[in-house]
Scaffold this active site. Structure first.
Site, short mmCIF file in Angstrom:
data_model
loop_
_atom_site.label_atom_id
_atom_site.label_comp_id
_atom_site.label_asym_id
_atom_site.label_seq_id
_atom_site.Cartn_x
_atom_site.Cartn_y
_atom_site.Cartn_z
N HIS A 238 34.50 -39.55 -41.98
CA HIS A 238 35.17 -40.96 -43.49
C HIS A 238 34.71 -40.53 -44.52
O HIS A 238 35.86 -40.70 -45.43
CB HIS A 238 33.55 -41.40 -42.99
N ASP A 239 33.50 -40.01 -45.27
CA ASP A 239 33.76 -39.74 -46.87
C ASP A 239 34.64 -39.04 -47.26
O ASP A 239 35.32 -38.98 -48.78
CB ASP A 239 32.33 -39.41 -47.46
#
Length: 295
Positions: A238-239
């Site tokens: 995700h990040d």
């Protein structure tokens, strides 16, 4: 470019941080920490360890220890009690700053030329909401916000919502409804960005500590899914999409949707036009991540 990372490391935060700190053009000036994936003392210590591993003298400023008016809900089932899935990093070579996250953000935004500082938000948005409410003049000087969070057409991963927004819905509403120059990278995009066992081999072949550490961190994601069978993929990365978008926006499909944040942190139709990433060129993103960690 100058940027500040707001973070709660966190396995995927750690990968994003190691990538970002190795890109001089991103100009990472500081990190601010918040309780999210794990408690504030752990997220702060992890941010310090990651800065030391990257060889970056990046100051780390602790922020909010809890959401606005809610109890913290750490995600230890995915990230472990240490936040890093059991991947051991060396002790940090410096301490956290005495200046709080919000004071750091307000000061740096005020000192820098207007519209010259980006915020890379990898965590619940509590610190940014506190900045908007306590120092609105400083917040008005933000150039842009790139935030990982939300789910538009995809189902959530925390009830109806995505973790970062669901952990502090009140903060998410303050930030996403504030009319900032903001790009949101939701699960619709990040679930397309994963790694397989061959990619871990590729990272380890890069020959840098940052790349091999990221391989270990992704491997911890495989452990959490209980297998690393041939052809299997990790949990979404995700990040790392946040700093990757800052450097390679052409690899993301951006749409403007009229949305708002509801009481659960879910994104629902509303009056606020928000730019959201609805897709990625995953193979190219994996290549750019490996290059950035190994270059």
């Amino acid at each position: 470019m100058t940027a500040i990372i707001d973070t709660d490391p966190g396995i995927d935060d750690a990968i994003a941080i190691l990538y970002a700190l190795r890109q001089p053009d991103l100009g990472i000036a500081a990190m601010t920490t918040v309780a999210g994936n794990i408690g504030l003392s752990v997220t702060t210590a992890n941010a310090l360890r990651l800065a030391a591993l990257a060889g970056a003298p990046t100051p780390v400023h602790p922020g909010a220890a809890a959401p606005l008016g809610r109890e913290p809900r750490p995600e230890t089932g995915i990230h472990g009690n240490d936040g890093l899935g059991g991947v051991v990093l060396a002790d940090p070579d410096r301490s956290a700053e005495a200046e709080s996250a919000v004071d750091c953000l307000a000061r740096r935004l005020t000192e820098a030329p207007e519209n010259s500082v980006d915020l890379f938000c990898l965590a619940p948005l509590t610190n940014i909401a506190n900045l908007l409410t306590s120092a609105p003049a400083a917040a008005a000087r933000i150039r842009r916000v790139i935030a990982m969070g939300g789910a538009v057409e995809e189902p959530g991963n925390m009830g109806r919502a995505e973790f970062n927004l669901a952990h502090d819905p009140e903060a998410a509403a303050i930030v996403l409804h504030a009319g900032l120059d903001l790009t949101l990278i939701p699960l619709d995009a990040t679930r397309q960005f994963r790694a397989d066992a061959a990619y871990l081999d590729r990272l380890r072949a890069c020959g840098t500590l940052a790349a091999s550490t990221c391989a270990d961190l992704i491997d911890a994601y495989f452990v959490q899914t209980a297998h690393q069978a041939k052809g299997a993929e990790s949990r979404p990365l995700h990040d790392p999409c946040v700093p990757l978008f800052a450097r390679h926006p052409e690899l993301f499909r951006i749409e403007t949707r009229n949305l708002q944040v509801d009481h659960d942190g879910a994104l629902v139709p509303g009056p606020h036009p928000i730019r959201v990433a609805m897709g990625v060129e995953a193979d190219a993103l994996r290549a750019r991540l490996a290059e950035g960690l190994g270059g």
